[in-house]
Structure formats: C-alpha cells, structure tokens
Design an enzyme around this catalytic site. Structure first.
Site, PDB file in Angstrom:
ATOM      1  N   ASN A   9       2.403 -29.775  -6.471  1.00 29.73           N
ATOM      2  CA  ASN A   9       1.708 -29.248  -7.503  1.00 29.73           C
ATOM      3  C   ASN A   9       1.230 -30.783  -8.284  1.00 29.73           C
ATOM      4  OD1 ASN A   9       1.584 -27.900 -10.336  1.00 29.73           O
ATOM      5  ND2 ASN A   9       3.725 -28.009 -11.049  1.00 29.73           N
ATOM      6  N   TRP A  10       0.148 -30.411  -8.401  1.00 34.98           N
ATOM      7  CA  TRP A  10      -0.830 -30.876  -9.719  1.00 34.98           C
ATOM      8  C   TRP A  10      -0.863 -31.880 -10.435  1.00 34.98           C
ATOM      9  CZ3 TRP A  10      -6.386 -31.898  -5.115  1.00 34.98           C
ATOM     10  CH2 TRP A  10      -5.037 -32.216  -3.806  1.00 34.98           C
ATOM     11  N   LYS A  11      -0.063 -31.005 -11.473  1.00 37.58           N
ATOM     12  CA  LYS A  11       0.131 -30.506 -12.348  1.00 37.58           C
ATOM     13  C   LYS A  11      -1.907 -30.618 -13.043  1.00 37.58           C
ATOM     14  CE  LYS A  11       4.790 -31.428 -12.597  1.00 37.58           C
ATOM     15  NZ  LYS A  11       5.941 -31.604 -13.203  1.00 37.58           N
ATOM     16  N   HIS A  95       7.308 -22.462 -14.721  1.00 41.02           N
ATOM     17  CA  HIS A  95       7.209 -23.828 -14.039  1.00 41.02           C
ATOM     18  C   HIS A  95       8.150 -24.158 -15.390  1.00 41.02           C
ATOM     19  CE1 HIS A  95       6.802 -28.083 -14.256  1.00 41.02           C
ATOM     20  NE2 HIS A  95       7.104 -27.812 -13.204  1.00 41.02           N
ATOM     21  N   GLU A  97       7.106 -26.239 -17.186  1.00 38.82           N
ATOM     22  CA  GLU A  97       6.514 -26.907 -17.914  1.00 38.82           C
ATOM     23  C   GLU A  97       5.640 -25.729 -18.681  1.00 38.82           C
ATOM     24  OE1 GLU A  97       4.581 -30.007 -15.580  1.00 38.82           O
ATOM     25  OE2 GLU A  97       6.439 -30.992 -15.434  1.00 38.82           O
ATOM     26  N   GLU A 182      14.529 -25.977  -9.999  1.00 35.65           N
ATOM     27  CA  GLU A 182      14.231 -27.285 -10.658  1.00 35.65           C
ATOM     28  C   GLU A 182      14.923 -27.298 -11.671  1.00 35.65           C
ATOM     29  OE1 GLU A 182       9.328 -28.603  -9.291  1.00 35.65           O
ATOM     30  OE2 GLU A 182       9.863 -27.481 -10.789  1.00 35.65           O
ATOM     31  N   GLY A 188      10.365 -35.317 -13.358  1.00 33.38           N
ATOM     32  CA  GLY A 188       8.756 -36.574 -13.725  1.00 33.38           C
ATOM     33  C   GLY A 188       9.862 -37.654 -14.976  1.00 33.38           C
ATOM     34  N   SER A 228      12.060 -35.034  -9.028  1.00 32.32           N
ATOM     35  CA  SER A 228      11.982 -36.207  -8.558  1.00 32.32           C
ATOM     36  C   SER A 228      12.332 -37.004  -7.247  1.00 32.32           C
ATOM     37  CB  SER A 228      12.665 -37.072  -9.674  1.00 32.32           C
ATOM     38  OG  SER A 228      12.059 -37.526 -10.743  1.00 32.32           O
ATOM     39  N   GLY A 249       6.336 -33.333  -7.724  1.00 34.91           N
ATOM     40  CA  GLY A 249       4.719 -33.431  -8.113  1.00 34.91           C
ATOM     41  C   GLY A 249       4.650 -34.515  -8.279  1.00 34.91           C
ATOM     42  N   GLY A 250       5.239 -35.668  -9.389  1.00 34.57           N
ATOM     43  CA  GLY A 250       4.485 -37.019  -8.832  1.00 34.57           C
ATOM     44  C   GLY A 250       3.851 -37.855  -7.741  1.00 34.57           C
TER      45      GLY A 250
HETATM   46  P1  PGA Z   1       7.890 -34.530 -10.401  1.00 33.15           P
HETATM   47  O1  PGA Z   1       8.059 -32.935 -10.892  1.00 33.15           O
HETATM   48  O2  PGA Z   1       8.303 -34.298  -8.381  1.00 33.15           O
HETATM   49  O3  PGA Z   1       7.558 -35.106 -11.095  1.00 33.15           O
HETATM   50  O4  PGA Z   1       9.179 -34.723 -10.741  1.00 33.15           O
HETATM   51  C1  PGA Z   1       7.939 -31.704  -9.959  1.00 33.15           C
HETATM   52  C2  PGA Z   1       8.167 -30.546 -10.660  1.00 33.15           C
HETATM   53  O5  PGA Z   1       8.059 -30.047 -11.643  1.00 33.15           O
HETATM   54  O6  PGA Z   1       7.275 -29.659  -9.633  1.00 33.15           O
END
Ligand code: PGA
Length: 266
Positions: A9-11, A95, A97, A182, A188, A228, A249-250
């Site tokens: 997930n490149w956000k 998600h 977010e 999650e 993050g 993470s 994510g990251g």
């Molecule tokens: P993260 O994000 O790997 O940066 O913790 C995961 C996600 O939000 O899907």
C-alpha cells in the site's frame, strides 16, 4: 492450501515518475516469485502507469479505496468500473486511515478535520460489495486502536468489523475476500504486533467468517497481517497458520524491502 498474498500500500506517496521507477525495480526483483500473489496499490494518479508497467509480470494492481456507486454526481470519488478500466484486480477498503483511526495522529488532525476520513462499518460494507459486484477482490482492513487493545476490546472490535463487512455477502463471495488484520497502533509506528498474537487475532477473523459464511469460506479466506511489516519480521509472521500474507505500507516503498517480504512468503 491458501496462496500467500503480499500487497504493498503505497499510500499518499509518489509522482508518476517515482511510481515508474519503483515498479521497474520491483519487477526485476520478484521476477521468479510465482508462488505468491504480489499486489501493489499505488495512488489513483499512478494506476494507469503502473498497470502498463506490470503487464508482462506477475505483479497485480490494486486500488487504495473504492467508492460504492458506479457513476454519477459524486465529486472526487473513484468507482469500481473506473478501477477495472485502469487494470485493477484488487481494491482495499476499511483501511484505518480511511476510517479516521490513526496510529500516530498528527496534532492538527482535529475531530472536525478527521471527518474527511469518514469510513465506518456501513460504508466499508458498501465498498466491499461494490468491489465484489465489479469482480474486484476486496482487501478489507480491520483492527483495533491502542485504547481498545488496552481495555481488552480487541476481539470484539475485530469481530464487529468483520461482521459489518460481510453483511449481505454470500458464502461463495466471502470465500474470495482478503482480510487484513491491522492493529492501528502498529501502523507506521515500527511497533509490530507479536506473531503469536497476530496469529491469534487472525484466527478470530477466520472463526467469525466461519460463523457467518461457513467453514468452506473460512478455510478459503486469506488473512493478511499489516502494521510495521519489515524484511526482518516477515518470516516469523508469515510462518503462522492463520497468517496468509502481509499488507505492507512503509516497506513497500523500497523495492528491495518489499521483495524480501515477498521472498519470506514463498
Ligand atoms: P506500515 O503500514 O507497514 O507502514 O506500518 C501498513 C498499512 O497501513 O497497511
């Protein structure tokens, strides 16, 4: 045997040129990984570009969100048919977010502003059904915030989110869904959930699916862990019986890290 699925997930990251560079590097690194479903979810603006880049590879395309109407007067929204048109096979919904539930809330994100991230169990259900209707595989995210975990509500929150997501979904459809567990406090933050505990909660998700859609669907459903995930913790998480993949994510923004997580899933 459930096929592992690693999704990046490149956000809110990357210009078209940056997306092109990232996907080119990733393609070369995962060329021989055929036993894993590999999905990248760039921002909407880079979907078409990345779609062209992955045509000759096993990498599949996903969207970070989907709206629940097909078309119409919905300014700023993106529909299932539009995502299909861009080459998407998957769509993320729910998600944290997008539910306005942040692991590290930035101080200027006041209640008033958080309303822009307004997803809830009802809209997540509508989005999930819109994805199914359009033939997109849903990646449906669930998970608790820190205060919920600390007050012993993790299992109830996750059960309620899965139950809400599956409202009106048939057993055959449920079998095709990917859930992502999650824990919001792990997103993050660098604080990964211990593998045993992540596996336990993924087991609760599977049991909830079994209760709503039957054992066959529950055994078919793939459940990712997200929060993470990095090359050095991926193998431990992915080795657990109820964890079928990762939503990253990251670490998905660095091709070598994402490729290492794909390798850990093989
Ligand atoms: P993260 O994000 O790997 O940066 O913790 C995961 C996600 O939000 O899907």
């Amino acid at each position: 045997m459930r096929k592992p699925i690693i999704a990046g997930n490149w956000k809110l990251n990357g210009t078209i040129a940056e997306a092109q560079a990232l996907i080119a590097e990733l393609k070369a690194l995962v060329r021989d990984s055929n036993n894993v479903d590999i999905v990248v979810c760039p921002p909407f603006t880079a979907l078409s570009t990345v779609a062209s880049a992955v045509t000759s590879s096993s990498i599949q395309l996903g969207a970070q969100d989907i709206f629940f109407r097909q078309k119409g007067a919905y300014t700023g929204q993106i529909s299932g048919p539009m995502l299909l048109d861009c080459g998407c096979k998957y769509a993320i919904m729910g998600h944290s977010e997008r539910r306005g539930r942040f692991g590290v809330p930035e101080p200027d994100l006041t209640e008033e502003i958080l309303q822009v991230f307004g997803d809830n169990d009802k809209t997540v259900n509508l989005k999930l059904r819109a994805a199914l209707f359009n033939g997109l595989t849903p990646i449906c995210c669930v998970g608790e915030v820190l205060a919920e975990r600390e007050s012993g509500k993790t299992d109830a929150i996750v059960q309620a989110q899965v139950t809400g997501a599956l409202d009106g979904v048939s057993a055959d459809e449920a079998a095709t869904i990917v859930f992502a567990y999650e824990p919001v406090w792990a997103i993050g933050t660098g604080k990964v959930c211990a593998a045993d505990e992540a596996d336990r909660v993924c087991g609760i998700i599977r049991a909830t699916v079994a209760g709503l859609a039957g054992d066959t669907a529950a055994q078919a459903v793939r459940i990712q862990y997200g929060g993470s995930v990095k090359p050095d913790n991926a193998a431990d998480l992915l080795g657990r019986p109820n964890i079928d993949g990762a939503l990253v994510g990251g670490a998905s923004l660095k091709a070598s890290d994402f490729a290492a997580i794909v390798k850990a899933a093989e």
